[in-house]
Design an enzyme around this catalytic site. Structure first.
Site, PDB file in Angstrom:
ATOM      1  N   ARG A  51      26.540   9.962 -15.484  1.00 17.83           N
ATOM      2  CA  ARG A  51      27.042   8.898 -14.516  1.00 17.83           C
ATOM      3  C   ARG A  51      27.154   7.336 -16.000  1.00 17.83           C
ATOM      4  O   ARG A  51      28.236   6.343 -15.160  1.00 17.83           O
ATOM      5  CB  ARG A  51      25.432   8.259 -14.296  1.00 17.83           C
ATOM      6  CG  ARG A  51      25.423   9.403 -13.266  1.00 17.83           C
ATOM      7  CD  ARG A  51      23.535   9.480 -12.344  1.00 17.83           C
ATOM      8  NE  ARG A  51      22.926   9.560 -13.314  1.00 17.83           N
ATOM      9  CZ  ARG A  51      21.798   9.240 -13.012  1.00 17.83           C
ATOM     10  NH1 ARG A  51      21.484   8.676 -11.716  1.00 17.83           N
ATOM     11  NH2 ARG A  51      21.158   9.328 -14.296  1.00 17.83           N
ATOM     12  N   LYS A 148      18.853  26.874 -19.236  1.00 21.03           N
ATOM     13  CA  LYS A 148      17.124  26.761 -18.639  1.00 21.03           C
ATOM     14  C   LYS A 148      16.099  25.679 -18.616  1.00 21.03           C
ATOM     15  O   LYS A 148      16.905  24.239 -18.571  1.00 21.03           O
ATOM     16  CB  LYS A 148      16.431  27.557 -19.904  1.00 21.03           C
ATOM     17  CG  LYS A 148      15.482  26.404 -20.830  1.00 21.03           C
ATOM     18  CD  LYS A 148      15.028  26.971 -22.063  1.00 21.03           C
ATOM     19  CE  LYS A 148      13.789  26.589 -20.848  1.00 21.03           C
ATOM     20  NZ  LYS A 148      12.362  26.931 -22.239  1.00 21.03           N
ATOM     21  N   ASP A 235       8.126  28.510 -20.241  1.00 23.05           N
ATOM     22  CA  ASP A 235       8.588  27.715 -20.940  1.00 23.05           C
ATOM     23  C   ASP A 235       9.155  28.819 -22.008  1.00 23.05           C
ATOM     24  O   ASP A 235      10.730  28.992 -22.471  1.00 23.05           O
ATOM     25  CB  ASP A 235       8.030  26.671 -21.464  1.00 23.05           C
ATOM     26  CG  ASP A 235       9.206  25.981 -23.067  1.00 23.05           C
ATOM     27  OD1 ASP A 235      10.122  25.837 -21.949  1.00 23.05           O
ATOM     28  OD2 ASP A 235       8.269  26.227 -23.576  1.00 23.05           O
ATOM     29  N   HIS A 240      12.303  33.504 -23.456  1.00 20.56           N
ATOM     30  CA  HIS A 240      12.622  34.331 -24.894  1.00 20.56           C
ATOM     31  C   HIS A 240      11.714  35.255 -25.421  1.00 20.56           C
ATOM     32  O   HIS A 240      12.917  36.664 -26.003  1.00 20.56           O
ATOM     33  CB  HIS A 240      12.571  33.331 -25.885  1.00 20.56           C
ATOM     34  CG  HIS A 240      12.968  31.540 -25.647  1.00 20.56           C
ATOM     35  ND1 HIS A 240      13.925  31.889 -25.367  1.00 20.56           N
ATOM     36  CD2 HIS A 240      12.489  30.309 -25.419  1.00 20.56           C
ATOM     37  CE1 HIS A 240      14.434  30.477 -24.557  1.00 20.56           C
ATOM     38  NE2 HIS A 240      13.623  29.651 -25.284  1.00 20.56           N
ATOM     39  N   LYS A 331       2.375  26.947 -29.025  1.00 20.40           N
ATOM     40  CA  LYS A 331       2.173  25.468 -30.398  1.00 20.40           C
ATOM     41  C   LYS A 331       1.234  24.689 -30.567  1.00 20.40           C
ATOM     42  O   LYS A 331      -0.055  24.813 -30.691  1.00 20.40           O
ATOM     43  CB  LYS A 331       2.776  24.509 -28.457  1.00 20.40           C
ATOM     44  CG  LYS A 331       3.978  24.667 -28.025  1.00 20.40           C
ATOM     45  CD  LYS A 331       4.476  23.385 -27.405  1.00 20.40           C
ATOM     46  CE  LYS A 331       5.988  23.560 -26.510  1.00 20.40           C
ATOM     47  NZ  LYS A 331       7.651  24.421 -27.365  1.00 20.40           N
TER      48      LYS A 331
HETATM   49  P1  NDP Z   1      18.330  14.674 -20.434  1.00 20.82           P
HETATM   50  O1  NDP Z   1      17.676  13.832 -19.158  1.00 20.82           O
HETATM   51  O2  NDP Z   1      18.222  14.553 -22.194  1.00 20.82           O
HETATM   52  O3  NDP Z   1      19.677  14.388 -20.413  1.00 20.82           O
HETATM   53  C1  NDP Z   1      20.196  14.504 -19.061  1.00 20.82           C
HETATM   54  C2  NDP Z   1      22.236  14.255 -18.440  1.00 20.82           C
HETATM   55  O4  NDP Z   1      22.564  14.541 -17.316  1.00 20.82           O
HETATM   56  C3  NDP Z   1      21.663  12.919 -19.088  1.00 20.82           C
HETATM   57  O5  NDP Z   1      23.345  12.968 -20.121  1.00 20.82           O
HETATM   58  C4  NDP Z   1      22.338  12.197 -18.110  1.00 20.82           C
HETATM   59  O6  NDP Z   1      23.085  11.040 -17.959  1.00 20.82           O
HETATM   60  C5  NDP Z   1      23.075  13.218 -16.847  1.00 20.82           C
HETATM   61  N1  NDP Z   1      22.706  12.651 -15.620  1.00 20.82           N
HETATM   62  C6  NDP Z   1      21.810  12.806 -14.935  1.00 20.82           C
HETATM   63  N2  NDP Z   1      21.806  12.788 -13.864  1.00 20.82           N
HETATM   64  C7  NDP Z   1      22.811  12.637 -12.914  1.00 20.82           C
HETATM   65  C8  NDP Z   1      23.527  13.275 -12.398  1.00 20.82           C
HETATM   66  N3  NDP Z   1      23.197  12.369 -11.286  1.00 20.82           N
HETATM   67  N4  NDP Z   1      25.414  12.828 -12.475  1.00 20.82           N
HETATM   68  C9  NDP Z   1      25.984  13.193 -13.126  1.00 20.82           C
HETATM   69  N5  NDP Z   1      25.169  12.964 -14.854  1.00 20.82           N
HETATM   70  C10 NDP Z   1      23.674  12.719 -14.793  1.00 20.82           C
HETATM   71  O7  NDP Z   1      18.502  15.826 -20.117  1.00 20.82           O
HETATM   72  P2  NDP Z   1      17.992  17.047 -21.405  1.00 20.82           P
HETATM   73  O8  NDP Z   1      19.688  16.805 -22.158  1.00 20.82           O
HETATM   74  O9  NDP Z   1      17.029  17.261 -22.366  1.00 20.82           O
HETATM   75  O10 NDP Z   1      18.670  18.564 -20.565  1.00 20.82           O
HETATM   76  C11 NDP Z   1      18.987  19.107 -19.963  1.00 20.82           C
HETATM   77  C12 NDP Z   1      19.297  20.521 -19.453  1.00 20.82           C
HETATM   78  O11 NDP Z   1      19.286  21.030 -21.166  1.00 20.82           O
HETATM   79  C13 NDP Z   1      17.919  20.568 -18.364  1.00 20.82           C
HETATM   80  O12 NDP Z   1      18.675  21.751 -17.816  1.00 20.82           O
HETATM   81  C14 NDP Z   1      16.770  20.707 -19.370  1.00 20.82           C
HETATM   82  O13 NDP Z   1      16.530  21.686 -18.943  1.00 20.82           O
HETATM   83  C15 NDP Z   1      17.533  22.336 -20.584  1.00 20.82           C
HETATM   84  N6  NDP Z   1      17.738  22.361 -21.724  1.00 20.82           N
HETATM   85  C16 NDP Z   1      16.904  20.936 -23.179  1.00 20.82           C
HETATM   86  C17 NDP Z   1      16.439  21.355 -24.047  1.00 20.82           C
HETATM   87  C18 NDP Z   1      16.446  20.515 -24.979  1.00 20.82           C
HETATM   88  O14 NDP Z   1      16.048  20.047 -25.969  1.00 20.82           O
HETATM   89  N7  NDP Z   1      16.635  19.013 -24.746  1.00 20.82           N
HETATM   90  C19 NDP Z   1      15.939  22.695 -24.512  1.00 20.82           C
HETATM   91  C20 NDP Z   1      16.137  23.724 -23.289  1.00 20.82           C
HETATM   92  C21 NDP Z   1      17.149  23.861 -22.304  1.00 20.82           C
HETATM   93  P3  NDP Z   1      22.972   9.417 -16.860  1.00 20.82           P
HETATM   94  O15 NDP Z   1      22.158   8.919 -16.801  1.00 20.82           O
HETATM   95  O16 NDP Z   1      24.216   9.052 -17.621  1.00 20.82           O
HETATM   96  O17 NDP Z   1      23.634  10.302 -15.569  1.00 20.82           O
HETATM   97  C1  BG6 Z   2      13.201  25.562 -26.294  1.00 19.59           C
HETATM   98  C2  BG6 Z   2      11.667  26.043 -25.180  1.00 19.59           C
HETATM   99  O1  BG6 Z   2      13.730  26.733 -24.446  1.00 19.59           O
HETATM  100  O2  BG6 Z   2      12.211  26.906 -27.644  1.00 19.59           O
HETATM  101  C3  BG6 Z   2      10.649  24.483 -26.173  1.00 19.59           C
HETATM  102  O3  BG6 Z   2      11.532  25.489 -24.319  1.00 19.59           O
HETATM  103  C4  BG6 Z   2       9.942  25.541 -27.654  1.00 19.59           C
HETATM  104  O4  BG6 Z   2       9.321  24.527 -25.293  1.00 19.59           O
HETATM  105  C5  BG6 Z   2      11.931  26.066 -28.189  1.00 19.59           C
HETATM  106  O5  BG6 Z   2      10.193  24.679 -28.945  1.00 19.59           O
HETATM  107  C6  BG6 Z   2      12.393  27.202 -29.059  1.00 19.59           C
HETATM  108  O6  BG6 Z   2      13.064  27.437 -29.911  1.00 19.59           O
HETATM  109  P1  BG6 Z   2      13.416  27.105 -31.712  1.00 19.59           P
HETATM  110  O7  BG6 Z   2      14.594  27.826 -31.610  1.00 19.59           O
HETATM  111  O8  BG6 Z   2      13.214  26.183 -32.404  1.00 19.59           O
HETATM  112  O9  BG6 Z   2      12.518  28.586 -31.340  1.00 19.59           O
END
Ligand code: NDP
Ligand code: BG6
Length: 483
Positions: A51, A148, A235, A240, A331
């Site tokens: 966004r 996920k 999680d 995994h 953890k």
């Molecule tokens: P974040 O909250 O950091 O990022 C969310 C993103 O979505 C931002 O770019 C945000 O930008 C965008 N967004 C939110 N609402 C909207 C909307 N209505 N329209 C368009 N874009 C939108 O989340 P993560 O990056 O941490 O996680 C993303 C996914 O990956 C999730 O499903 C999470 O479970 C999964 N995941 C994440 C991990 C991680 O290490 N971060 C590990 C494993 C899985 P903006 O607000 O500008 O719209």
């Molecule tokens: C993610 C979990 O999928 O895997 C985290 O959401 C976890 O909680 C991570 O820490 C572990 O991944 P890795 O690659 O660091 O073992």
């Protein structure tokens, strides 16, 4: 050295959530590494979508910073980075409405591979799928990559599968489990099915038990809101650890192709015995003095969410009859170590006397941090003094064994994204697999909820709760040391 990297076909990769944590920490740095290796063609494009009101140059700057910050394994070369960043574009889109979609649709090239990465919160997956369809982007050639968590129980996973399959065929849906992209996890299949040595011994006749450990030193700081509603079972175990279990336990597929592999994994999940309450231990990390217990990190002083799980389970089929599988993950443990240990049975009879028949061969597959395998074997202690036996590891640390080749090994995300572009689903979860995994985990979680189960506390920096030790000691066995 001649590069063994085969470039993929031209693609447009659209990352919904392109400004988020995952995109900045994993996806973009991973793509940059693939670019540097020569796998990403110069006419490929990566389009961030979120966004935030950003221009193309703002997005390129944001990703320059992200790559410099998170691609920590090596020095980032600015000249290469500039060329890579020129392949990035950005569109401001709200996936819950129609804002920005016409700009996105206009940008996407129809004559190359189109992959849509759903890197947003799972609540938005359905919105994206239906809008892709409404804007004519859900073409038969399109692929979607789904992050996920894939649901939080069987019902929600079924709903999500239904929502996605209303717009896309199963062969277009790539459900990510990044553990499947890890080098050693794939090596599990190579070791089992690429060598004659192990497979004849890989069954209940020779294997005493199997341990799967994923120990982390990190806590949940920064992700407490998500994690507190999830816990280690949802999680880590449901995805995994179960994927690791499948790869160890599955029958040899007829080919290394997506459905042959996934059919065999599915059979394993469906053969898992229901878990008795006394075969599960939940734990929560605690720090009596310091302010870094789970409840502080999760900012929920009354949380009963588990940051640790240990489970004893069985697979009800001929190959594994009577072989316990012990799984544990947690953890804030004493070390970061992920390992699968295949513990073989004791000798039926020792010609060397009592002491030597106690020792068991162990094949330990280390997933991280130091990828490799060791096989504990018994040998004669060198020197005079008779036939004294000692147990030593035959060590194969992959970095040592492979030398310069080991540096080429891509991390999980970059490998998986390239698989999406190549159209290879082998390392992605199929819809029925995910549902079967929830079907097995749901009753365990429901039982905790029904009896308001209180997790056992364990010290930060320990090996987990005492009860988890008892779980395996009761069977006359021991966990391998977390080190
Ligand atoms: P974040 O909250 O950091 O990022 C969310 C993103 O979505 C931002 O770019 C945000 O930008 C965008 N967004 C939110 N609402 C909207 C909307 N209505 N329209 C368009 N874009 C939108 O989340 P993560 O990056 O941490 O996680 C993303 C996914 O990956 C999730 O499903 C999470 O479970 C999964 N995941 C994440 C991990 C991680 O290490 N971060 C590990 C494993 C899985 P903006 O607000 O500008 O719209
Ligand atoms: C993610 C979990 O999928 O895997 C985290 O959401 C976890 O909680 C991570 O820490 C572990 O991944 P890795 O690659 O660091 O073992």
């Amino acid at each position: 050295m001649v590069s063994r990297v085969i470039p993929v076909d031209p693609f447009d990769l659209i990352i919904f959530g392109g400004t988020g944590d995952l995109a900045r920490r994993k996806i973009l740095p991973g793509l940059f590494r693939r670019f540097c290796s020569g796998q990403m063609p110069l006419n490929a494009r990566i389009i961030g979508a979120a966004r935030a009101d950003l221009g193309k140059v703002d997005y390129q700057d944001m990703m320059r910073n992200a790559i410099s910050e998170f691609d920590t394994n090596r020095n980032v070369e600015n000249a290469q980075l500039d060329i890579f960043l020129a392949q990035l574009d950005y569109v401001s889109v709200d996936v819950r409405g129609d804002d920005g979609w016409s700009d996105l649709a206009a940008l996407i090239r129809k004559d190359c591979i189109n992959a849509y990465y759903f890197s947003v919160s799972p609540g938005l997956f359905g919105d994206i799928a239906s809008r892709l369809n409404a804007w004519g982007l859900a073409t038969p050639k399109a692929r979607i990559v789904v992050e996920k968590p894939f649901g939080r129980d069987l019902e929600s996973a079924k709903n999500l599968n239904a929502v996605l399959s209303a717009q896309f065929q199963e062969n277009q849906i790539y459900r990510i489990d990044h553990y499947l992209g890890k080098e050693t996890v794939q090596n599990l299949m190579a070791v089992r099915f690429g060598n004659l040595l192990f497979e004849p011994l890989w069954n209940a006749q020779y294997i005493d038990h199997i341990q799967i450990t994923v120990a982390e030193t990190v806590g949940v700081g920064g992700r407490g809101t998500y994690y507190d509603k999830s816990g280690a079972m949802r999680d880590m175990v449901q995805n995994h650890l179960m994927q690791l279990l499948c790869l160890i336990a599955m029958e040899p597929p007829s080919h290394f192709d997506p459905d042959a592999v996934r059919d065999e994994k599915l059979k394993v999940i469906r053969s898992l015995a229901p878990v008795e309450a006394y075969h599960v231990v939940r734990g929560q990390y605690d720090a009596t003095l310091a302010k870094n217990s789970y409840r502080d990190d999760a900012e929920n002083p009354r949380s009963f969410t588990e940051s640790y799980v240990a489970i004893k389970t069985h697979i009800e089929n001929w190959r594994w009859s009577g072989v316990p599988f012990y799984l544990r993950t947690g953890k804030k443990l004493k070390a970061r170590s992920s390992e699968i240990a295949i513990v073989f049975k004791k000798l039926p009879h020792s010609i060397f006397g009592k002491s030597s028949d106690e020792k068991q061969n162990v094949l330990a597959i280390q997933l991280q941090p130091n990828e490799g395998m060791t096989l504990d074997v018994t040998i004669k202690e060198p020197g005079p003094g008779g036939m004294r036996l000692i147990h030593v590891p035959l060590d194969m640390t992959f970095a040592d064994a492979l030398g310069e080749h080991s540096e080429e090994s891509p991390d999980a995300y970059e490998r998986l994204i390239m698989d999406v572009i190549r159209g290879d689903q082998t390392l992605f979860m199929r819809g029925d697999e995910v549902e079967a995994a929830w079907k097995w985990t749901d009753p365990i979680i429901k039982a905790w909820e029904t009896r308001n189960d209180v997790p056992k506390l364990y010290d930060v920096g320990s090996a987990g709760p005492e009860d988890a030790m008892a779980l395996i000691h009761r069977d006359g066995r021991r966990w391998r040391e977390v080190k």
